[in-house]
Design an enzyme around this catalytic site. Sequence first.
Site, PDB file in Angstrom:
ATOM      1  CE  LYS A   1      -3.066  -7.167  -3.595  1.00 58.33           C
ATOM      2  NZ  LYS A   1      -3.989  -7.329  -2.474  1.00 58.33           N
TER       3      LYS A   1
ATOM      4  N   GLY B   1      -9.861  -7.874  -4.315  1.00 54.66           N
ATOM      5  CA  GLY B   1      -8.758  -7.941  -3.347  1.00 54.66           C
ATOM      6  C   GLY B   1      -7.527  -8.615  -3.913  1.00 54.66           C
TER       7      GLY B   1
ATOM      8  CG  ASP C   1      -2.179  -3.103  -4.266  1.00 54.51           C
ATOM      9  OD1 ASP C   1      -1.528  -2.923  -3.235  1.00 54.51           O
ATOM     10  OD2 ASP C   1      -3.383  -3.426  -4.284  1.00 54.51           O
TER      11      ASP C   1
HETATM   12  O1  C5P Z   1      -3.681   3.222  -3.663  1.00 54.42           O
HETATM   13  P1  C5P Z   1      -5.017   2.730  -4.112  1.00 54.42           P
HETATM   14  O2  C5P Z   1      -5.616   3.619  -5.178  1.00 54.42           O
HETATM   15  O3  C5P Z   1      -5.034   1.310  -4.483  1.00 54.42           O
HETATM   16  O4  C5P Z   1      -5.966   2.860  -2.863  1.00 54.42           O
HETATM   17  C1  C5P Z   1      -7.368   2.767  -2.943  1.00 54.42           C
HETATM   18  C2  C5P Z   1      -7.959   3.216  -1.612  1.00 54.42           C
HETATM   19  O5  C5P Z   1      -7.644   2.254  -0.595  1.00 54.42           O
HETATM   20  C3  C5P Z   1      -7.415   4.539  -1.079  1.00 54.42           C
HETATM   21  O6  C5P Z   1      -8.130   5.625  -1.592  1.00 54.42           O
HETATM   22  C4  C5P Z   1      -7.607   4.374   0.409  1.00 54.42           C
HETATM   23  O7  C5P Z   1      -8.952   4.609   0.761  1.00 54.42           O
HETATM   24  C5  C5P Z   1      -7.351   2.890   0.636  1.00 54.42           C
HETATM   25  N1  C5P Z   1      -5.955   2.601   1.014  1.00 54.42           N
HETATM   26  C6  C5P Z   1      -5.519   2.948   2.285  1.00 54.42           C
HETATM   27  N2  C5P Z   1      -4.229   2.664   2.658  1.00 54.42           N
HETATM   28  C7  C5P Z   1      -3.385   2.051   1.806  1.00 54.42           C
HETATM   29  C8  C5P Z   1      -3.818   1.689   0.508  1.00 54.42           C
HETATM   30  C9  C5P Z   1      -5.116   1.975   0.149  1.00 54.42           C
HETATM   31  O8  C5P Z   1      -6.272   3.498   3.102  1.00 54.42           O
HETATM   32  N3  C5P Z   1      -2.146   1.793   2.204  1.00 54.42           N
END
Ligand code: C5P
Length: 308
Positions: free
Chosen positions: A20, A110, A148
Amino acid sequence: MIRALEDTRSGALTVRAAAKINLHLGVGAPREDGFHPLDTVYHAVSLYDDVSVAPAPEWTVETALAAYLEGVELPGPGENIVDAVGRLLDPTGDRAAAVRIGKSIPVAGGMAGGSADAAAAMVALDRLWDLRTPDDELLRLAAELGSDVPFALLGGTARGQGRGELVTPVADHGDYAWVLVPSERGLSTPEVYRRFDALFPDASPEPPSPTRVLEALSYGDTGRLAIALRNDLEPAALDLRPDLVGVLERGEAEGALRGIVSGSGPTCAFLCESHESAQTVADAMTGAGQLALLALGPVAGAHVVEVL
Ligand code: C5P
């Protein structure tokens, strides 16, 4: 080759999930749980990971990397997000599978490569183990795996709210040609968010909404979309990786309408006027020694591509 779904002698199957780009990534001040409130527009592009699963006496996960990913660090045994999918779908641990991940999406790039693997594994294991999980339950479980992952199930172009996990498809009447420039070194998403907090201590709790991107998409207007692209994490990613400024400048100088950092970076995504123009930009970047991949969007979310 795609075979008929009835032809299931060995029971193995392959599910494909896309990378994405965030066409708009509005980020607010961190919530009490540490996550950042997002108002984002996800866009699935034609760079894929394939997850194959087959019946097996014990649980195994192996990864095959696209040539350009050779040498990247992979999670250890039991630590892949696909291991987490197995534990989530079968908490008893009674079921097993031989899982093979064919990776083409940059790692820590990313572009939600790990989330694509998770979504593809969810669909594949749900089929293999005949769990028949309802779609809304799959989306709920996906959100537990990562912000995501629900979008990786959905694909297309969709708005993401909450911490990114609340997804709604949006009206999108265009198709878009992209050049993707991955980086040899990845960026840690939590680190990029921490840098965002340091750079923007006064960020509003309300993330900026994607009105202009949604408008451009509803007209299918590439030029308008190029102007409207916005990534609030870009200053943080560029602060951590100042070398990306030159990459963005080069892509635009070679004829891209607009270059942005994809999500938390470091992959750079260039929106081009046409497929031909994207090819020209990609050739020029490659000629300058920069790996550049062509991709089209929007494409489907996690879907079965092969049943054996
Ligand atoms: O949800 P995911 O595991 O992909 O998130 C990885 C890290 O990215 C989280 O632990 C957090 O530090 C950061 N994050 C965030 N806010 C979001 C998504 C991700 O701070 N909306």
